[in-house]
Every structure is written in structure tokens, then in C-alpha cells.
Design a protein around this motif. Structure first.
Motif, short mmCIF file in Angstrom:
data_model
loop_
_atom_site.label_atom_id
_atom_site.label_comp_id
_atom_site.label_asym_id
_atom_site.label_seq_id
_atom_site.Cartn_x
_atom_site.Cartn_y
_atom_site.Cartn_z
N PRO A 35 1.02 -1.24 -0.09
CA PRO A 35 0.05 -0.12 0.01
C PRO A 35 0.84 1.29 0.03
CG PRO A 35 -0.90 -1.57 1.45
CD PRO A 35 0.49 -2.19 1.04
N GLY A 36 0.55 2.27 -0.90
CA GLY A 36 1.15 3.40 -0.91
C GLY A 36 2.13 3.60 -2.01
N ASP A 37 2.31 2.28 -2.71
CA ASP A 37 2.98 2.57 -3.97
C ASP A 37 2.36 3.26 -5.19
OD1 ASP A 37 5.12 1.05 -2.65
OD2 ASP A 37 4.50 -0.86 -3.53
N LEU A 38 3.01 3.79 -6.10
CA LEU A 38 2.60 4.38 -7.00
C LEU A 38 2.41 3.69 -8.29
CD1 LEU A 38 4.08 8.03 -7.39
CD2 LEU A 38 2.09 7.23 -6.22
N VAL A 39 1.31 3.38 -9.08
CA VAL A 39 1.31 2.45 -10.28
C VAL A 39 1.06 3.31 -11.61
CG1 VAL A 39 0.63 0.51 -8.96
CG2 VAL A 39 -1.30 2.33 -9.13
N PHE A 40 1.69 2.88 -12.47
CA PHE A 40 1.56 3.79 -13.85
C PHE A 40 0.78 3.02 -14.80
CE2 PHE A 40 5.01 4.94 -11.07
CZ PHE A 40 4.76 6.64 -10.98
N PHE A 41 0.22 3.78 -15.71
CA PHE A 41 -0.49 3.14 -16.93
C PHE A 41 -0.14 3.81 -18.30
CE2 PHE A 41 -2.65 2.99 -12.56
CZ PHE A 41 -3.35 1.81 -12.52
N GLU A 42 -0.77 2.94 -19.23
CA GLU A 42 -0.57 3.78 -20.61
C GLU A 42 -2.00 3.62 -20.95
OE1 GLU A 42 -1.10 4.26 -24.06
OE2 GLU A 42 -1.10 2.34 -23.94
N VAL A 43 -2.71 4.76 -20.88
CA VAL A 43 -4.07 4.62 -21.40
C VAL A 43 -4.66 5.75 -22.41
CG1 VAL A 43 -4.82 4.19 -18.93
CG2 VAL A 43 -4.77 6.56 -19.59
N GLU A 44 -3.47 6.34 -23.10
CA GLU A 44 -3.98 7.30 -24.17
C GLU A 44 -3.32 6.95 -25.37
OE1 GLU A 44 -3.25 11.27 -22.81
OE2 GLU A 44 -4.63 11.25 -21.16
N ASP A 45 -2.98 7.93 -26.29
CA ASP A 45 -2.62 7.38 -27.52
C ASP A 45 -1.23 6.79 -27.95
OD1 ASP A 45 -5.11 8.24 -28.50
OD2 ASP A 45 -4.55 10.40 -28.75
N TRP A 88 -1.91 -1.35 -17.06
CA TRP A 88 -0.99 -1.17 -16.05
C TRP A 88 0.48 -1.66 -16.53
CZ3 TRP A 88 0.58 -4.95 -11.76
CH2 TRP A 88 1.67 -4.61 -10.91
N ARG A 89 1.50 -0.74 -16.30
CA ARG A 89 2.74 -0.95 -16.92
C ARG A 89 4.01 -0.98 -15.90
NH1 ARG A 89 -0.12 -1.89 -20.43
NH2 ARG A 89 0.16 -1.29 -22.69
N SER A 90 3.93 -0.31 -14.75
CA SER A 90 4.91 -0.05 -14.11
C SER A 90 4.64 0.40 -12.51
CB SER A 90 5.79 1.10 -14.76
OG SER A 90 6.95 1.60 -13.73
#
Length: 330
Positions: free
Chosen positions: A261-271, A324-326
Motif C-alpha cells: 500500500p502507498g506504492d505508485l502505479v503507472f498506466f498507458e491509457v492514451e494514444d 498497467w505498466r509500472s
């Protein structure tokens, strides 16, 4: 009678001090009493890998805290609490994890340092808002509160103003837009809030509001590497402070076991498939057994742990889980 009452107050105060009680005062919350715990030297400190970290245990072997090398984010075991957002999801997250920021990045062996002892003893029983509670202070219908200067520092936030075309909402609302105040950055021109963005934060602005403005992590005005949290999601993922937990391999991530909990999660959701353009805060496993996060999003117009415009999940086959990527631990 007045003398008796005064004597009683003195007796209680002496008893509190003798018992090792600490009274905390905060602009965010009313005063509360936190009971001191045994000296950290009485605990055991075990080392673990992937990532390198220190596991703090009590005399029974139960985990008390997790401290990750080169990161300021610490997870401390505390009273259980439940996070929910009924207007956007029926899911809840019940957790005993309290996510705090260390005064400095952790390193192996720092348990013997005076700074750690001074921080850890009161932190173990501190119930003021942590990272997770602070994140939930901006979701739908969250009550607002202003500080002594009249700045609204918490309350239901929006994502951004409606685009001129009427199709969707604008990005680029940073934490100072939500607050309506100027901000001086060490590496970029001063931040000046736009009137039309008052009360708004995009996804990275939301993370900066939580970790930076509210909890004290240094903030940068650019997307370059430096002593602080960069502005954009891709920059936080690439050159942000702390530890990269899940590298971006260009495909869907599934390393759920690396997260806390508290970790940052990164996504690719756009172009652009090569750019990480969305960031959220991992909350933990919800009551359905799924990995849930909270982030500021356009479709629901603000921070949410809910399922409007896509479930806030890292697992499954939904919009965000497949994007979800990173992950990074600040």
C-alpha cells in the motif's frame, strides 16, 4: 472547588507524562493522544531482497513495519480501518497498513540512528492521516476543510475544467490549482493557479497534492530528475525519487507481489503506447480479492477508488488492469 479542579488537572497531566503519552497537534486534525511504545532497539530488524528492505518485527515475530532501501515510504502496522466510496463502487479495502514518510530515505542499519528512533517510536501509534487516508480526502463527497489562512486543503476534488469543445475535461491541473495559491519551485518558474482550475487536480497533480503539499515530499516544477517529485506521470515513473519496483516493459504488468500500500502505479491509457500517462496510488487488496488503486480521472471528474469509466483494478481484464505498466515506491 476551583483549586480542587486545578489540582486534578495537574495530577492528570503528571500521570500522562509518567505513562509516556504524547499529545499530537496538527492543522489537519484535532489533538489526540498517542501512547509511546518500547524502544526500537527491543525489536528485531531482518533484511529481505527484491527490493532490498528491512522488516521490523516484534517479540512474537509479527511484522511491525517495512522500510525499503532508498525510499521514504514506510508501511507501519496499526489499527485496522476500511476505505470505501459508495457512490462509485461497492468494493471496500480493509487494511492495517499505515503508510508514512520517513524523514530521509531508508538505508540498511539505520535502525541504530537517533533520527530513526525519534521518528519511529511515536509513529507506531500515530493516527493522523497517512498517505492512504489523505488520498481518500479528495474523493466524491469528501468533506472540505480550510487551514488558518483560509486555504481549502482537502475536500471533494474535480479533475479539471471542461474542454472548450465540450468533449471531456482538460488536464494540467496541478496541486496549486486545487489550492488556489502560488507555489515556488526550485527548478522552474513559480506555479500560478488558474481561476478556472480551482479545486482541480489531474492524476499527477493529485499524487503531488498527497505526497508533496500534504505530507512534505519535495516538489519539482519540471519533468527533469532532481530532488523531488516531477510534474508528469511519465517523469515520476522514469526519474522520480525512491525505488522502481516494476520496470516498464512495454506490456501489461502482473507483478502484484511486488506491491505494498502507498506504492505508485503507472498506466498507458492514451494514444502514445510508449508514454506512461496515468498514475495512481495502490490501496491494497479489496474485499473481492482484487488489487485496487485510487487516482484522479476524467470520466468521474476527480479522484476515485471506484469503477466509473473502468474499474480501479490492477488485475482482471478491465481497462486499467490491461493498461498497467509500472510501479514505484517513493
Amino acid at each position: 472547588m476551583a483549586r480542587r479542579r486545578a489540582l486534578w488537572v495537574v495530577v492528570v497531566a503528571v500521570a500522562i507524562l509518567a505513562a509516556g503519552l504524547t499529545v499530537w497537534l496538527s492543522r489537519d486534525d484535532p489533538a489526540h493522544i498517542a501512547v509511546d511504545v518500547p524502544d526500537p532497539a527491543a525489536l528485531s530488524y531482518d533484511r529481505a531482497d527484491n527490493p532490498p528492505r528491512t522488516i521490523v518485527r516484534d517479540g512474537t515475530g509479527a511484522v511491525v513495519a517495512v522500510l525499503t532501501d532508498d525510499a521514504r515510504t514506510a508501511v507501519v502496522n496499526g489499527p485496522r480501518r476500511t476505505f470505501s466510496e459508495p457512490k462509485s463502487t461497492s468494493a471496500t479495502v480493509d487494511t492495517s497498513a499505515w503508510v508514512r514518510l520517513l524523514p530521509r530515505p531508508w538505508r540498511a542499519g539505520a535502525e541504530t540512528d537517533e533520527w530513526f528512533r525519534e521518528w519511529f517510536t511515536p509513529t507506531r501509534t500515530d493516527t493522523r492521516p497517512d498517505v492512504l487516508a489523505t488520498a481518500m480526502e479528495y474523493v466524491i463527497d469528501a468533506p472540505e476543510e480550510k487551514d488558518a489562512a483560509g486555504v481549502r486543503f482537502r475536500g471533494d476534488a474535480s479533475f479539471g475544467p471542461v474542454k472548450p469543445s465540450g468533449s471531456g475535461r482538460q488536464e494540467q491541473s496541478d496541486f496549486y490549482d486545487y489550492l488556489g495559491i502560488d507555489w515556488k519551485f526550485p527548478d522552474a518558474p513559480d506555479g500560478e493557479p488558474e481561476t478556472g482550475r480551482y479545486g482541480s487536480v489531474d492524476c499527477s497533480g493529485y499524487v503531488r497534492l498527497i505526497f508533496g503539499y500534504r505530507l512534505g515530499l519535495p516538489l519539482l516544477g519540471s519533468n527533469e530528475e532532481g530532488d523531488g517529485l516531477p510534474r508528469r506521470a511519465y517523469a515520476i515513473a522514469d526519474v522520480g525519487p525512491g525505488v522502481e519496483l516494476v520496470p516498464d516493459g512495454g506490456t501489461r504488468a502482473t507483478d502484484y507481489g511486488a506491491l505494498q500500500p502507498g506504492d505508485l502505479v503507472f498506466f498507458e491509457v492514451e494514444d502514445d503506447p510508449d508514454t506512461l500517462d496515468h498514475v495512481g496510488v495502490y490501496l491494497g487488496v479489496d474485499d473481492g480479492g482484487h488489487h485496487r488503486f485510487v487516482s484522479s480521472r476524467e470520466r468521474i471528474n476527480g479522484p476515485t477508488m471506484g469503477d466509473v469509466g473502468g474499474a480501479s483494478l490492477l488485475d482482471g481484464g478491465g481497462f486499467y488492469s490491461t493498461a498497467w505498466r509500472s510501479a514505484r515506491r517513493l
